[in-house]
Scaffold this motif. Structure first.
Motif, mmCIF file in Angstrom:
data_model
loop_
_atom_site.group_PDB
_atom_site.id
_atom_site.type_symbol
_atom_site.label_atom_id
_atom_site.label_comp_id
_atom_site.label_asym_id
_atom_site.label_seq_id
_atom_site.Cartn_x
_atom_site.Cartn_y
_atom_site.Cartn_z
ATOM 1 N N PHE A 1 2.119 15.316 8.283
ATOM 2 C CA PHE A 1 0.662 15.443 8.414
ATOM 3 C C PHE A 1 -0.023 14.867 7.160
ATOM 4 O O PHE A 1 -1.021 14.138 7.271
ATOM 5 C CB PHE A 1 0.276 16.913 8.612
ATOM 6 C CG PHE A 1 -1.185 17.137 8.882
ATOM 7 C CD1 PHE A 1 -1.777 16.597 10.020
ATOM 8 C CD2 PHE A 1 -1.969 17.879 8.022
ATOM 9 C CE1 PHE A 1 -3.136 16.798 10.268
ATOM 10 C CE2 PHE A 1 -3.323 18.085 8.269
ATOM 11 C CZ PHE A 1 -3.902 17.545 9.392
ATOM 12 N N ALA A 2 0.549 15.160 5.985
ATOM 13 C CA ALA A 2 -0.023 14.622 4.744
ATOM 14 C C ALA A 2 0.021 13.092 4.762
ATOM 15 O O ALA A 2 -0.957 12.425 4.404
ATOM 16 C CB ALA A 2 0.745 15.160 3.540
ATOM 17 N N TRP B 1 8.610 23.154 9.577
ATOM 18 C CA TRP B 1 7.376 23.285 8.789
ATOM 19 C C TRP B 1 7.331 22.253 7.673
ATOM 20 O O TRP B 1 6.273 21.657 7.405
ATOM 21 C CB TRP B 1 7.213 24.710 8.239
ATOM 22 C CG TRP B 1 6.634 25.604 9.289
ATOM 23 C CD1 TRP B 1 7.332 26.419 10.131
ATOM 24 C CD2 TRP B 1 5.258 25.720 9.663
ATOM 25 N NE1 TRP B 1 6.468 27.033 11.005
ATOM 26 C CE2 TRP B 1 5.192 26.638 10.743
ATOM 27 C CE3 TRP B 1 4.081 25.161 9.203
ATOM 28 C CZ2 TRP B 1 3.998 26.993 11.361
ATOM 29 C CZ3 TRP B 1 2.889 25.514 9.818
ATOM 30 C CH2 TRP B 1 2.853 26.413 10.880
ATOM 31 N N VAL C 1 -9.437 3.975 7.357
ATOM 32 C CA VAL C 1 -10.898 4.095 7.484
ATOM 33 C C VAL C 1 -11.586 3.355 6.323
ATOM 34 O O VAL C 1 -12.595 2.675 6.520
ATOM 35 C CB VAL C 1 -11.321 5.588 7.522
ATOM 36 C CG1 VAL C 1 -12.822 5.736 7.424
ATOM 37 C CG2 VAL C 1 -10.828 6.237 8.811
ATOM 38 N N LEU C 2 -11.002 3.448 5.140
ATOM 39 C CA LEU C 2 -11.560 2.736 3.986
ATOM 40 C C LEU C 2 -11.565 1.226 4.235
ATOM 41 O O LEU C 2 -12.582 0.550 4.009
ATOM 42 C CB LEU C 2 -10.732 3.051 2.736
ATOM 43 C CG LEU C 2 -11.219 2.401 1.455
ATOM 44 C CD1 LEU C 2 -12.147 3.345 0.703
ATOM 45 C CD2 LEU C 2 -10.070 2.005 0.563
ATOM 46 N N CYS D 1 -2.539 11.709 7.288
ATOM 47 C CA CYS D 1 -3.920 11.827 6.791
ATOM 48 C C CYS D 1 -4.194 10.802 5.699
ATOM 49 O O CYS D 1 -5.269 10.204 5.668
ATOM 50 C CB CYS D 1 -4.185 13.219 6.240
ATOM 51 S SG CYS D 1 -4.261 14.448 7.514
ATOM 52 N N SER D 2 -3.223 10.610 4.802
ATOM 53 C CA SER D 2 -3.487 9.674 3.710
ATOM 54 C C SER D 2 -3.543 8.242 4.259
ATOM 55 O O SER D 2 -4.405 7.452 3.842
ATOM 56 C CB SER D 2 -2.493 9.858 2.570
ATOM 57 O OG SER D 2 -1.414 9.038 2.693
ATOM 58 N N VAL E 1 4.436 19.420 7.613
ATOM 59 C CA VAL E 1 3.461 19.318 6.510
ATOM 60 C C VAL E 1 3.540 17.933 5.861
ATOM 61 O O VAL E 1 2.515 17.283 5.623
ATOM 62 C CB VAL E 1 3.691 20.452 5.472
ATOM 63 C CG1 VAL E 1 2.892 20.207 4.212
ATOM 64 C CG2 VAL E 1 3.307 21.794 6.077
ATOM 65 N N GLY F 1 -6.927 7.902 5.878
ATOM 66 C CA GLY F 1 -7.978 7.703 4.868
ATOM 67 C C GLY F 1 -8.054 6.242 4.445
ATOM 68 O O GLY F 1 -9.145 5.663 4.326
ATOM 69 N N VAL F 2 -6.868 5.633 4.239
ATOM 70 C CA VAL F 2 -6.824 4.226 3.793
ATOM 71 C C VAL F 2 -7.305 3.290 4.913
ATOM 72 O O VAL F 2 -8.061 2.339 4.654
ATOM 73 C CB VAL F 2 -5.397 3.873 3.313
ATOM 74 C CG1 VAL F 2 -5.265 2.396 3.036
ATOM 75 C CG2 VAL F 2 -5.050 4.676 2.077
ATOM 76 N N TYR G 1 0.838 -1.205 0.000
ATOM 77 C CA TYR G 1 0.000 0.000 0.000
ATOM 78 C C TYR G 1 0.872 1.253 0.000
ATOM 79 O O TYR G 1 1.673 1.468 0.928
ATOM 80 C CB TYR G 1 -0.948 -0.019 1.213
ATOM 81 C CG TYR G 1 -1.750 -1.295 1.273
ATOM 82 C CD1 TYR G 1 -2.775 -1.527 0.351
ATOM 83 C CD2 TYR G 1 -1.460 -2.300 2.186
ATOM 84 C CE1 TYR G 1 -3.492 -2.706 0.356
ATOM 85 C CE2 TYR G 1 -2.172 -3.493 2.207
ATOM 86 C CZ TYR G 1 -3.183 -3.689 1.288
ATOM 87 O OH TYR G 1 -3.880 -4.866 1.275
ATOM 88 N N THR G 2 0.722 2.066 -1.044
ATOM 89 C CA THR G 2 1.561 3.259 -1.225
ATOM 90 C C THR G 2 1.479 4.191 -0.015
ATOM 91 O O THR G 2 2.493 4.742 0.422
ATOM 92 C CB THR G 2 1.096 4.017 -2.486
ATOM 93 O OG1 THR G 2 0.973 3.081 -3.544
ATOM 94 C CG2 THR G 2 2.065 5.096 -2.890
ATOM 95 N N ALA G 3 0.251 4.381 0.542
ATOM 96 C CA ALA G 3 0.079 5.335 1.648
ATOM 97 C C ALA G 3 0.918 4.924 2.860
ATOM 98 O O ALA G 3 1.491 5.784 3.538
ATOM 99 C CB ALA G 3 -1.395 5.422 2.032
#
Lengths: 154, 154
Positions: free
Chosen positions: A95-96, A88, A106-107, A99-100, A92, A103-104, A40-42
């Motif tokens: 955090f990205a 920073w 939760v999917l 989040c990604s 960033v 998202g995976v 999985y890339t994420a």
């Protein structure tokens, strides 16, 4: 402003960096112990960005130790600018990644039900690693804000 | 600093808000035109956060128009603090939504090959909506930074 908790070269700064490093390292350990994460890339991106975060925070923790032992002052414009940019960018990016990965996760858990269909999938570890990444991000964001305020007050 | 491009109550500020609103609205239109998007939590969250972003930027665009027509000065500490908090909250929420949707799109496209297996899945629209969300985030982050610099310079 010069007495802000968590500024570089103090015990507060060192503990902030140590927490950042500890959570990022724990995230990498948990995620890499989950079989099949590399499909999985994420999750691969999460490991990469947490690796960057761990390296950056370990470097700054060593710098804080050096300043504490030799009683050096790290609050100079050049050093603070460097810390602000680095903090920073890592905040960033991580955090990205968190989040990604979130998202995976939760999917998998709620939308396509991969976790209940395939008991081999280590969903628990994916969840723990994502939570650790968010905690590491929170510490990184705190130090990024502290650095920015210190730089603005110079 | 008071001459910073994109400050509130100027044509620069109005165009920044208009771009933010346009990309957020376009993201919502593209995503809601994709059949089956509601089965995926990340895409529902993207619509919700882009809705918030569109409302916030439309409100501020109206405020900019009012200031331009009546030649009012919006650079007061109270108003700027409000804009800074609102901009940072919407920027962080929409960046999180865009990243989580991006993670899911990459998973569909590259990892589990849902897009090639199920031609009914509107992957192209998911991708376009995610790209539009990132563009809207970029404009929102720009105005958040402008607001923060203006507030710091007061």
């Amino acid at each position: 402003m010069a007495e802000l908790a968590g500024r570089p070269g103090t015990w507060g700064g060192l503990s902030l960096r140590s927490c950042q490093f500890a959570f990022a390292a724990a995230c990498i350990c948990v995620m890499s112990s989950a079989p099949g994460f590399a499909n999985y890339t994420a999750f691969c991106y999460l490991i990469a960005s947490m690796g960057l975060q761990a390296l950056w925070s370990l470097g700054l923790a060593c710098f804080d130790c050096y300043a504490l032992i030799l009683r050096k002052d790290l609050q100079q414009a050049f050093l603070l600018s460097l810390f602000v940019v680095g903090d920073w960018v890592t905040a960033v990016l991580s955090f990205a990644a968190a989040c990604s990965a979130g998202g995976v996760v939760v999917l998998f858990e709620r939308d396509v039900h991969f976790c209940s269909r395939d008991p081999q999938l280590p969903c628990g570890r994916f969840e723990v690693a994502t939570a650790l990444a968010f905690l590491s991000c929170a510490f990184c964001a705190t130090s990024a804000i502290v650095m920015f305020c210190l730089l603005a007050s110079l």
